[in-house]
Design an enzyme around this catalytic site. Structure first.
Site, PDB file in Angstrom:
ATOM      1  N   GLY A   1       7.604 -14.988  -3.687  1.00 13.38           N
ATOM      2  CA  GLY A   1       7.169 -14.127  -2.590  1.00 13.38           C
ATOM      3  C   GLY A   1       5.783 -13.553  -2.801  1.00 13.38           C
ATOM      4  O   GLY A   1       5.047 -13.944  -3.702  1.00 13.38           O
TER       5      GLY A   1
ATOM      6  N   GLN B   1       0.817  -1.206   0.000  1.00 14.35           N
ATOM      7  CA  GLN B   1       0.000   0.000   0.000  1.00 14.35           C
ATOM      8  C   GLN B   1       0.861   1.271   0.000  1.00 14.35           C
ATOM      9  O   GLN B   1       2.022   1.266   0.375  1.00 14.35           O
ATOM     10  CB  GLN B   1      -0.930   0.004   1.212  1.00 14.35           C
ATOM     11  CG  GLN B   1      -2.014  -1.063   1.181  1.00 14.35           C
ATOM     12  CD  GLN B   1      -1.543  -2.435   1.600  1.00 14.35           C
ATOM     13  OE1 GLN B   1      -0.374  -2.653   1.923  1.00 14.35           O
ATOM     14  NE2 GLN B   1      -2.451  -3.395   1.599  1.00 14.35           N
TER      15      GLN B   1
ATOM     16  N   GLU C   1      -7.771  -0.397   6.510  1.00 10.14           N
ATOM     17  CA  GLU C   1      -7.387  -1.638   7.183  1.00 10.14           C
ATOM     18  C   GLU C   1      -7.335  -1.514   8.698  1.00 10.14           C
ATOM     19  O   GLU C   1      -6.834  -0.517   9.237  1.00 10.14           O
ATOM     20  CB  GLU C   1      -6.001  -2.078   6.693  1.00 10.14           C
ATOM     21  CG  GLU C   1      -5.958  -2.410   5.211  1.00 10.14           C
ATOM     22  CD  GLU C   1      -4.655  -3.063   4.815  1.00 10.14           C
ATOM     23  OE1 GLU C   1      -4.683  -4.254   4.482  1.00 10.14           O
ATOM     24  OE2 GLU C   1      -3.611  -2.386   4.879  1.00 10.14           O
TER      25      GLU C   1
ATOM     26  N   GLU D   1      -8.336  -5.231   5.274  1.00  5.43           N
ATOM     27  CA  GLU D   1      -8.100  -6.316   6.220  1.00  5.43           C
ATOM     28  C   GLU D   1      -8.779  -5.943   7.527  1.00  5.43           C
ATOM     29  O   GLU D   1      -8.653  -4.808   8.007  1.00  5.43           O
ATOM     30  CB  GLU D   1      -6.609  -6.550   6.456  1.00  5.43           C
ATOM     31  CG  GLU D   1      -5.918  -7.243   5.290  1.00  5.43           C
ATOM     32  CD  GLU D   1      -4.470  -7.585   5.596  1.00  5.43           C
ATOM     33  OE1 GLU D   1      -3.995  -7.243   6.707  1.00  5.43           O
ATOM     34  OE2 GLU D   1      -3.815  -8.191   4.735  1.00  5.43           O
TER      35      GLU D   1
ATOM     36  N   TYR E   1      -6.453  -7.512  13.160  1.00  2.00           N
ATOM     37  CA  TYR E   1      -5.797  -8.762  13.533  1.00  2.00           C
ATOM     38  C   TYR E   1      -5.968  -9.089  15.024  1.00  2.00           C
ATOM     39  O   TYR E   1      -5.901 -10.256  15.425  1.00  2.00           O
ATOM     40  CB  TYR E   1      -4.295  -8.674  13.270  1.00  2.00           C
ATOM     41  CG  TYR E   1      -3.847  -8.708  11.836  1.00  2.00           C
ATOM     42  CD1 TYR E   1      -4.747  -8.865  10.777  1.00  2.00           C
ATOM     43  CD2 TYR E   1      -2.491  -8.587  11.526  1.00  2.00           C
ATOM     44  CE1 TYR E   1      -4.307  -8.894   9.475  1.00  2.00           C
ATOM     45  CE2 TYR E   1      -2.044  -8.625  10.218  1.00  2.00           C
ATOM     46  CZ  TYR E   1      -2.957  -8.770   9.191  1.00  2.00           C
ATOM     47  OH  TYR E   1      -2.507  -8.800   7.897  1.00  2.00           O
TER      48      TYR E   1
ATOM     49  N   ARG F   1      -4.824   1.516  10.450  1.00  2.52           N
ATOM     50  CA  ARG F   1      -4.538   1.312  11.867  1.00  2.52           C
ATOM     51  C   ARG F   1      -3.485   0.218  11.921  1.00  2.52           C
ATOM     52  O   ARG F   1      -3.713  -0.911  11.485  1.00  2.52           O
ATOM     53  CB  ARG F   1      -5.802   0.904  12.627  1.00  2.52           C
ATOM     54  CG  ARG F   1      -5.528   0.554  14.083  1.00  2.52           C
ATOM     55  CD  ARG F   1      -6.772   0.122  14.838  1.00  2.52           C
ATOM     56  NE  ARG F   1      -6.375  -0.446  16.126  1.00  2.52           N
ATOM     57  CZ  ARG F   1      -6.264  -1.744  16.376  1.00  2.52           C
ATOM     58  NH1 ARG F   1      -6.570  -2.650  15.428  1.00  2.52           N
ATOM     59  NH2 ARG F   1      -5.850  -2.161  17.559  1.00  2.52           N
TER      60      ARG F   1
END
Length: 736
Positions: A324, A301, A611, A633, A636, A578
């Site tokens: 990768g 990003q 995200e 996303e 987490y 974030r």
């Protein structure tokens, strides 16, 4: 006709500016006397001598260009200030063909009636600085007798005054021939010794190679010409050409990003991970790699490849070229002569670009107004293709004209466009002399920045960290705020970083907003709450505006990262993040509820990345919204299900919420991923939650459970299959 020497003209203007400032300080009306209102504004004239001497040349800030009229009397030149102003001074920089008898007039209407504020029959030419008193939106020079047999000819026609409320310290004009960009900007010329230039490029590359959260910022700028160089871009670095067209700066070599620093997995020899190659950009230049060599742009990003021309290389690879990963990026206004190979690149948006061909797809590849794109096909391959871009303005950019003067080019608004703005002829738009900008450095007081903006100046932020005790406040229409080298705004006491009034045509570009330790309710606010004005003819636009909450050495908190209250705003590449890694990271540490909240109508977003926020990551309350590419996303670090629920039986918070009152909204190529690392048992009911009405439509959606860590039950509302360990990707072609 004879012409004054350029050096003498420039000296005269500088002396005049100094006299203006000194006089203003003595008189106590500093901001009115030194605020130049006419620069770059619309201008008309009774006639022109020829195409080479247009009326606009008299207000372009360039003393090497001029307006000249037909060889007769009377003749006039008038400028539209855009709003009624208290006019206090007019400076006329005459060419030899001057006015002997002329009047200065003001009016609130382009067609009059006109009020005389100055009259003379003994004009002597040269640089005439005239103190006046009058109010009007339009200011006119009406010539009735010439000093020569030619027409009237003005190098510059400058109107000074106040549009109301100008306050603060005197802001001297920037010298556009020799601006002070500070120590973090390198400007190379074709005369720079190649070894010296390459040594500096290598030095910056080494410093920024792994410097993900460091404080260093760099801009590497190339004046028009041809160079042999290898530009290996690391963090917090911008490389850009200073030509009016990308082809005016030619790099024989590379402008590249490699996936060679972040280890993937446990194998120390496997360093192919580009998923954290953030915060860097290449802009406005042509690149020709050595014969037969490929180019590499392995990024994630906030790493735009914008207004570029890649020539000669058989292909450009968007990942390591091996085994990768890479995680998202942007081509905008870019021409790639040959092939683009996306490889392991997970998602990408290409807008208004031109390719020889494209190969590759993972989860979400979006093409808007791009020639050479693959055909529409979803989900395997996942190619979302929109033929034309409905409304766009390209990002403003810094350039040097033929006279050696710095300007900022503001591209024109385009409707239903395809391809680049520049490769089929000169780009449409306007130039603003750097003399009309405050060139700020990290130690420039916020009071000075806001005083300059209040006085009608534009703002150029040189690279560095700007610690703010108040928001940067943009209140004037058509203001340009442009950052170089990932210029970073950090509010230290809970204020916003930047606010924009509900006015026409503001442009924000090249900014990294880094939340401070004291929670900011809103970091970037466009339009005041309750804004209702229609800006369709001249929308505000945001280009490469990135927000970071935590991750660095300091704590960061903000409730909302970007709030759009105005109508018709264009977002052109946003990453609102974030932090999920780095320092000062945790569920109760770097707190942030929403990445984007849209309250305005008819807001359009291209390349929207949001995200890890803790509630609705994107909340859309306005009608008529459009999004072309969305990458998300989920957080987490959710500690447990009860800590992350939006109520009403809904588990978690949607990544993209369209409010129930919205009747029209459309989105193309949208994806949301989950990796509930802290608690893999966490469930999200759905990634997209929208008003269930025919006017709300989504095309080409995907959800992913990364490695099967976490569950998304549905793609949108109750539609779409579950993404989890057993079925890690879920696709939906359309909704409803």
């Amino acid at each position: 006709m004879s012409k004054s020497p350029p050096v003498l003209r420039r000296l005269l203007l500088l002396v005049t500016a100094a006299v203006l400032i000194a006089t203003a300080l003595v008189s106590g009306r500093a901001q009115a006397a030194v605020t130049l209102l006419s620069q770059g504004k619309p201008v008309t004239s009774s006639s022109t001598e020829g195409a080479g001497t247009p009326a606009a040349a008299a207000v372009d800030g360039n003393t090497g260009t001029r307006w000249s009229s037909a060889f007769s009397d009377p003749q006039w030149l008038q400028v539209d200030l855009g709003a009624t102003a208290a006019v206090t001074r007019v400076v006329l920089n005459w060419e030899t063909a001057a006015g002997k008898a002329f009047q200065l007039q003001v009016s609130d209407n382009a067609n009059g009636p006109w009020t005389n504020i100055y009259s003379t029959t003994t004009g002597t030419g040269g640089v005439q600085s005239v103190d006046v008193t009058g109010n009007g939106r339009y200011v006119r020079m009406l010539g009735t007798q010439r000093t020569t047999g030619y027409g009237y000819s003005l190098w510059e026609f400058q109107v000074y005054g106040d549009t109301g409320g100008g306050t603060g310290p005197v802001i001297p004009p920037t010298d556009p021939m020799n601006p002070d960009f500070g120590p973090n900007v390198d400007v190379f010329t074709p005369a720079t010794p190649q070894a010296q230039m390459q040594a500096r490029l290598d030095q910056v590359a080494a410093q920024q190679h792994t410097n993900q959260f460091g404080t260093q910022r760099n801009a590497l700028l190339f004046k028009p010409g041809t160079y042999t160089a290898d530009v290996n871009l690391g963090f917090n670095t911008q490389v850009a050409g200073l030509g009016l067209s990308p082809d005016h700066v030619n790099i024989n070599g590379h402008v590249r990003v490699e996936a060679d620093w972040l280890q993937q997995g446990d194998n120390p020899n496997n360093k192919q991970n580009a998923t954290q190659n953030f915060w860097r950009s290449a802009e406005n230049m042509a690149v020709t790699p050595p014969n037969g060599q490929i180019e590499r742009w392995a990024v994630a990003q906030a790493a735009p490849y914008r207004r570029m021309h890649l020539k000669g290389a058989p292909e450009i690879q968007l990942w390591s070229g091996g085994d990768g990963w890479a995680s998202g990026g942007l081509f905008a206004d870019t021409k790639i002569d040959n092939r683009v190979v996306s490889g392991a690149q997970q998602q990408w948006i290409s807008r208004n670009s031109e390719f020889g061909s494209w190969a590759g797809s993972v989860w979400n590849m979006v093409f808007v107004g791009t020639t050479g794109a693959p055909p529409q096909h979803f989900p395997d391959p996942a190619h979302t293709v929109v033929g034309t871009t409905p409304v766009i303005r390209e990002k403003p950019f810094l350039y040097v004209d033929n006279a050696g003067s710095y300007n900022v080019f503001v591209p024109a608004l385009r409707q239903n466009s395809s391809g680049t703005s520049w490769s089929h002829g000169p780009a449409a738009g306007t130039s603003i002399s750097l003399s009309q900008f405050l060139v700020a450095k990290p130690d420039t007081p916020i009071a000075t920045i806001n005083a300059a903006l209040d006085q009608g100046k534009h703002l150029l932020l040189t690279p560095g960290i700007y610690h703010l005790t108040d928001a940067i406040k943009v209140t004037k229409p058509n203001t340009v705020v442009l950052g170089l080298g990932m210029a970073t705004l950090q509010p230290d006491n809970g204020t916003s970083a930047i606010t924009v009034a509900d006015v026409d045509g503001v442009k924000l570009g090249g900014l990294l907003i880094d939340a401070g330790a004291v929670n900011s309710p809103v970091l970037v606010q466009v339009g005041t709450p309750g804004s209702t004005a229609n800006h369709a003819a001249n929308p505000t636009s945001l280009h490469d505006v990135f927000v970071r909450i935590g991750g660095g050495s300091h704590l960061g908190k903000a409730t909302v990262s970007l709030q759009v209250n105005s109508n018709n705003v264009i977002g052109d590449h946003m990453w609102l993040w974030r932090a999920d890694h780095g320092d000062q990271v945790g569920w109760t540490v770097n707190t942030a509820a929403n990445g984007l909240v849209v309250n305005g109508n008819d807001v359009t977003m291209y390349g929207l990345f949001v995200e890890h926020y803790q509630q609705y990551e994107t909340l859309w309350n306005g009608n008529g919204g459009r999004t072309y590419f969305y990458q998300n996303e989920m957080p987490y670090d959710v500690p447990n299900q009860s800590s992350w629920t939006s109520g009403g039986g809904t588990q978690g918070w949607a990544a993209y919420k369209v409010a129930n009152n919205v009747t029209t909204h459309e989105a193309w190529g949208v994806g949301s991923y989950t990796f509930f690392q802290t608690t893999p048992s966490i469930v999200s009911s759905h990634a997209f939650e929208v008003a269930d009405t025919p006017g709300v439509r989504f095309h080409d959606l995907v959800t992913v459970s990364l490695g099967g860590v976490g569950t998304i039950n549905h793609v949108i509302n109750n539609a779409g299959a579950t993404a989890n360990l057993a079925n890690q990707q879920s696709y939906l072609v359309s909704y409803p």
